[in-house]
Write a protein that holds these residues in place. Structure first.
Motif, PDB file in Angstrom:
ATOM      1  N   TRP A  23      12.260  60.526  14.379  1.00 35.01           N
ATOM      2  CA  TRP A  23      11.776  59.684  15.483  1.00 35.01           C
ATOM      3  C   TRP A  23      10.982  60.374  16.825  1.00 35.01           C
ATOM      4  O   TRP A  23      11.916  61.156  17.068  1.00 35.01           O
ATOM      5  CB  TRP A  23      12.838  58.675  15.796  1.00 35.01           C
TER       6      TRP A  23
ATOM      7  N   THR B 130      16.029  63.768  14.208  1.00 37.77           N
ATOM      8  CA  THR B 130      15.761  64.203  12.910  1.00 37.77           C
ATOM      9  C   THR B 130      16.787  64.124  12.031  1.00 37.77           C
ATOM     10  O   THR B 130      18.025  64.032  12.540  1.00 37.77           O
ATOM     11  CB  THR B 130      15.206  65.622  13.029  1.00 37.77           C
TER      12      THR B 130
ATOM     13  N   THR C 244      21.694  65.574  10.697  1.00 36.95           N
ATOM     14  CA  THR C 244      21.183  65.026  11.715  1.00 36.95           C
ATOM     15  C   THR C 244      21.091  65.874  13.105  1.00 36.95           C
ATOM     16  O   THR C 244      21.799  66.806  13.195  1.00 36.95           O
ATOM     17  CB  THR C 244      21.578  63.708  12.261  1.00 36.95           C
TER      18      THR C 244
ATOM     19  N   TYR D  61      19.791  65.845  17.382  1.00 34.73           N
ATOM     20  CA  TYR D  61      19.264  64.696  18.422  1.00 34.73           C
ATOM     21  C   TYR D  61      18.893  65.523  19.817  1.00 34.73           C
ATOM     22  O   TYR D  61      19.407  66.478  20.187  1.00 34.73           O
ATOM     23  CB  TYR D  61      20.433  63.673  18.757  1.00 34.73           C
TER      24      TYR D  61
ATOM     25  N   ILE E  31      20.482  58.116  13.729  1.00 34.54           N
ATOM     26  CA  ILE E  31      19.226  58.114  12.950  1.00 34.54           C
ATOM     27  C   ILE E  31      19.836  58.083  11.392  1.00 34.54           C
ATOM     28  O   ILE E  31      20.930  59.002  11.174  1.00 34.54           O
ATOM     29  CB  ILE E  31      18.367  59.475  12.920  1.00 34.54           C
TER      30      ILE E  31
ATOM     31  N   ARG F 182      18.629  57.177   7.131  1.00 38.65           N
ATOM     32  CA  ARG F 182      17.595  56.969   6.021  1.00 38.65           C
ATOM     33  C   ARG F 182      18.025  56.390   4.715  1.00 38.65           C
ATOM     34  O   ARG F 182      19.366  56.343   4.424  1.00 38.65           O
ATOM     35  CB  ARG F 182      17.123  58.246   5.821  1.00 38.65           C
TER      36      ARG F 182
ATOM     37  N   VAL G 117      13.464  54.865   7.229  1.00 37.41           N
ATOM     38  CA  VAL G 117      14.291  55.634   8.077  1.00 37.41           C
ATOM     39  C   VAL G 117      14.897  54.651   9.285  1.00 37.41           C
ATOM     40  O   VAL G 117      13.853  53.929   9.852  1.00 37.41           O
ATOM     41  CB  VAL G 117      13.697  56.758   8.814  1.00 37.41           C
TER      42      VAL G 117
ATOM     43  N   LEU H  34      16.611  53.878  13.439  1.00 38.33           N
ATOM     44  CA  LEU H  34      17.255  54.624  14.637  1.00 38.33           C
ATOM     45  C   LEU H  34      18.160  53.556  15.259  1.00 38.33           C
ATOM     46  O   LEU H  34      17.645  52.794  15.816  1.00 38.33           O
ATOM     47  CB  LEU H  34      16.170  55.017  15.562  1.00 38.33           C
TER      48      LEU H  34
ATOM     49  N   CYS I 186       7.789  57.131  13.958  1.00 34.25           N
ATOM     50  CA  CYS I 186       8.437  58.043  12.911  1.00 34.25           C
ATOM     51  C   CYS I 186       7.192  58.925  12.392  1.00 34.25           C
ATOM     52  O   CYS I 186       6.366  58.378  12.224  1.00 34.25           O
ATOM     53  CB  CYS I 186       9.340  57.327  11.986  1.00 34.25           C
TER      54      CYS I 186
END
Length: 115
Positions: A37, A51, A58, A60, A70, A72, A79, A81, A96
């Motif tokens: 994102w 990510t 993940t 941040y 985040i 998925r 995905v 957020l 994204c």
């Protein structure tokens, strides 16, 4: 070609939450892609917010650590957020994309945090 459709943004008062969704279609092998994102704040460049790797790892941006999550769903090429405890610095347009092979951008979803 790959298409990204972001949704879930809107106006929100400080300290509230939003959940953004990005649905991906096209030639991207979603299950093999690290997804990210990004956000754009007025007058600034597009920055990575978070990510998520194919193994679920993940990362941040520092200012959102502990507030954003985040995730998925590989079965749905989606995905998410989750954005909690929002503040005015979170205002912007969120996008994204594949983190390692950046495709054409979707339309994004606008988040406006104001009291």
């Amino acid at each position: 070609q790959v298409q990204f459709v972001e949704s879930g943004g809107g106006p929100v008062p400080p300290a509230e939450s939003l959940r953004l969704t990005c649905t991906v279609s096209g030639q991207l092998a979603f299950g093999n892609a690290t997804m990210a994102w990004y956000y754009v704040y007025t007058g600034r460049q597009r920055d990575v917010v978070a990510t998520i790797a194919i193994d679920g790892f993940t990362e941040y941006r520092h200012r959102v650590t502990g507030r954003f999550t985040i995730s998925r769903d590989n079965a749905k090429n989606t995905v998410f957020l989750q954005m909690d405890n929002l503040n005015d610095e979170d205002t912007g347009v969120y996008y994204c994309n594949d983190y390692k092979v950046v495709w054409s951008w979707g339309q994004g979803t606008r988040v406006t945090v104001s009291g």
